[in-house]
Design a protein around this motif. Structure first.
Motif, PDB file in Angstrom:
ATOM      1  N   ALA A 164     -30.960  52.806 -45.972  1.00  0.00           N
ATOM      2  CA  ALA A 164     -31.258  52.938 -44.545  1.00  0.00           C
ATOM      3  C   ALA A 164     -30.844  54.309 -44.011  1.00  0.00           C
ATOM      4  CB  ALA A 164     -30.557  51.832 -43.762  1.00  0.00           C
ATOM      5  N   THR A 165     -29.697  54.799 -44.479  1.00  0.00           N
ATOM      6  CA  THR A 165     -29.222  56.110 -44.033  1.00  0.00           C
ATOM      7  C   THR A 165     -30.186  57.213 -44.456  1.00  0.00           C
ATOM      8  OG1 THR A 165     -26.935  55.361 -44.194  1.00  0.00           O
ATOM      9  CG2 THR A 165     -27.294  57.735 -44.138  1.00  0.00           C
ATOM     10  N   VAL A 166     -30.602  57.153 -45.704  1.00  0.00           N
ATOM     11  CA  VAL A 166     -31.524  58.167 -46.218  1.00  0.00           C
ATOM     12  C   VAL A 166     -32.873  58.060 -45.513  1.00  0.00           C
ATOM     13  CG1 VAL A 166     -32.749  58.994 -48.256  1.00  0.00           C
ATOM     14  CG2 VAL A 166     -30.345  58.300 -48.439  1.00  0.00           C
ATOM     15  N   ALA A 167     -33.333  56.833 -45.314  1.00  0.00           N
ATOM     16  CA  ALA A 167     -34.618  56.624 -44.639  1.00  0.00           C
ATOM     17  C   ALA A 167     -34.604  57.218 -43.233  1.00  0.00           C
ATOM     18  CB  ALA A 167     -34.948  55.134 -44.569  1.00  0.00           C
ATOM     19  N   GLY A 168     -33.503  57.023 -42.509  1.00  0.00           N
ATOM     20  CA  GLY A 168     -33.392  57.573 -41.165  1.00  0.00           C
ATOM     21  C   GLY A 168     -33.418  59.086 -41.167  1.00  0.00           C
ATOM     22  N   GLN A 173     -37.446  64.087 -40.184  1.00  0.00           N
ATOM     23  CA  GLN A 173     -38.274  65.183 -40.679  1.00  0.00           C
ATOM     24  C   GLN A 173     -39.760  64.829 -40.653  1.00  0.00           C
ATOM     25  OE1 GLN A 173     -37.009  68.185 -41.190  1.00  0.00           O
ATOM     26  NE2 GLN A 173     -35.058  67.270 -40.576  1.00  0.00           N
ATOM     27  N   GLU A 174     -40.072  63.565 -40.926  1.00  0.00           N
ATOM     28  CA  GLU A 174     -41.472  63.130 -40.825  1.00  0.00           C
ATOM     29  C   GLU A 174     -42.020  63.425 -39.433  1.00  0.00           C
ATOM     30  OE1 GLU A 174     -41.858  59.024 -41.795  1.00  0.00           O
ATOM     31  OE2 GLU A 174     -41.219  59.278 -43.881  1.00  0.00           O
ATOM     32  N   HIS A 175     -41.218  63.107 -38.422  1.00  0.00           N
ATOM     33  CA  HIS A 175     -41.667  63.285 -37.036  1.00  0.00           C
ATOM     34  C   HIS A 175     -41.839  64.751 -36.676  1.00  0.00           C
ATOM     35  CE1 HIS A 175     -39.775  59.112 -35.978  1.00  0.00           C
ATOM     36  NE2 HIS A 175     -40.831  59.026 -36.768  1.00  0.00           N
ATOM     37  N   ALA A 176     -41.209  65.629 -37.445  1.00  0.00           N
ATOM     38  CA  ALA A 176     -41.348  67.065 -37.209  1.00  0.00           C
ATOM     39  C   ALA A 176     -42.573  67.648 -37.903  1.00  0.00           C
ATOM     40  CB  ALA A 176     -40.084  67.800 -37.670  1.00  0.00           C
ATOM     41  N   ILE A 177     -42.793  67.250 -39.163  1.00  0.00           N
ATOM     42  CA  ILE A 177     -43.832  67.948 -39.935  1.00  0.00           C
ATOM     43  C   ILE A 177     -45.215  67.332 -39.812  1.00  0.00           C
ATOM     44  CG2 ILE A 177     -42.099  68.804 -41.564  1.00  0.00           C
ATOM     45  CD1 ILE A 177     -43.283  66.922 -43.688  1.00  0.00           C
ATOM     46  N   TYR A 178     -45.310  66.021 -39.542  1.00  0.00           N
ATOM     47  CA  TYR A 178     -46.650  65.415 -39.503  1.00  0.00           C
ATOM     48  C   TYR A 178     -47.479  65.959 -38.336  1.00  0.00           C
ATOM     49  CZ  TYR A 178     -49.769  61.797 -41.413  1.00  0.00           C
ATOM     50  OH  TYR A 178     -50.796  61.117 -42.047  1.00  0.00           O
ATOM     51  N   PRO A 179     -46.948  65.986 -37.112  1.00  0.00           N
ATOM     52  CA  PRO A 179     -47.744  66.558 -36.019  1.00  0.00           C
ATOM     53  C   PRO A 179     -48.108  68.019 -36.261  1.00  0.00           C
ATOM     54  CG  PRO A 179     -45.862  65.355 -35.152  1.00  0.00           C
ATOM     55  CD  PRO A 179     -45.647  65.477 -36.623  1.00  0.00           C
ATOM     56  N   LEU A 180     -47.219  68.753 -36.919  1.00  0.00           N
ATOM     57  CA  LEU A 180     -47.489  70.162 -37.201  1.00  0.00           C
ATOM     58  C   LEU A 180     -48.707  70.305 -38.106  1.00  0.00           C
ATOM     59  CD1 LEU A 180     -46.710  73.160 -37.099  1.00  0.00           C
ATOM     60  CD2 LEU A 180     -45.099  72.706 -38.978  1.00  0.00           C
ATOM     61  N   VAL A 181     -48.763  69.504 -39.153  1.00  0.00           N
ATOM     62  CA  VAL A 181     -49.896  69.582 -40.081  1.00  0.00           C
ATOM     63  C   VAL A 181     -51.188  69.126 -39.400  1.00  0.00           C
ATOM     64  CG1 VAL A 181     -50.858  68.677 -42.229  1.00  0.00           C
ATOM     65  CG2 VAL A 181     -48.451  69.361 -42.129  1.00  0.00           C
TER      66      VAL A 181
END
Length: 212
Positions: A164-168, A173-181
């Motif tokens: 859970a810690t790693v997933a969070g 980072q997902e929320h940062a890079i997906y909109p950028l792409v």
């Protein structure tokens, strides 16, 4: 303004970042529809709150994968999308579906591809003793989680971390890079040519791109 259709199966946290940036005019495109194969997916509520069209198409209503994907294609195409974004869509797509959207369908995967394709990526990274993990945005091809990578983000794994810690940590980072792409694609900067991702007319390295 590019038209974007997002496919989800669950909570839709990546969808939320896309909806927020679309509403703020920061995405270079508009999320015109959100489609889920699960009626209970909370991401549908996120879309409704944002005033975005939603649809549910349950795979349980179809006898096989081909007939479901054919119906899904018809539904998606009714919204005339320029880009299809997979945001936690938990379905293995048929080759015909993938070919139909070749070069205009993106996915985000919670690992540093090509490592840990498939499920349970965080736990697998912990069990392998990895000190680094992350996420990858890639074009979708017929190979599961095997399309050309556009951008990756890395996070540390510390001793004592649980799944859970790693997933969070990865999700931030997902929320940062997906909109950028997605923005790169909507602005015409990102394309897929000869099974390779290109940004600003330059082919990206197979492992992904280090930044803007």
């Amino acid at each position: 303004m590019k038209r974007i259709v997002v496919l989800i199966s669950g909570n839709g946290s990546n969808l939320q970042t896309l909806l927020d940036q679309s509403a703020a005019g920061q995405l270079g495109g508009e999320v015109v529809a959100v489609v889920s194969n699960k009626a209970e997916a909370y991401g549908l509520e996120r879309a409704r709150i944002a005033g975005t069209t939603t649809a549910v198409l349950s795979n349980k209503d179809y006898g096989d994968r081909d007939s479901f994907d054919a119906a899904l294609m018809q539904l998606i195409d009714s919204h005339e999308p320029d880009l299809v974004v997979l945001a936690g869509f938990m379905r293995i797509l048929t080759p015909g579906f993938v070919r139909h959207y070749q070069g205009r369908m993106l996915n985000i995967h919670p690992s540093l591809l090509p490592r840990y394709q498939g499920l349970h990526t965080h736990q697998r990274a912990i069990e392998a003793g990895d000190t680094e993990h992350g996420c990858s945005v890639h074009f979708v091809t017929e190979e599961l989680d095997g399309g050309p990578v556009v951008l990756q983000a890395r996070v540390p794994i510390f001793a004592g971390d649980d799944e859970a810690t790693v997933a969070g940590r990865v999700q931030v980072q997902e929320h940062a890079i997906y909109p950028l792409v997605v923005r790169w694609f909507c602005e015409g900067r990102l394309t897929m040519q000869q099974e390779q991702a290109w940004l600003d007319g330059v082919p990206l390295p197979a492992q992904g791109h280090a930044g803007e």
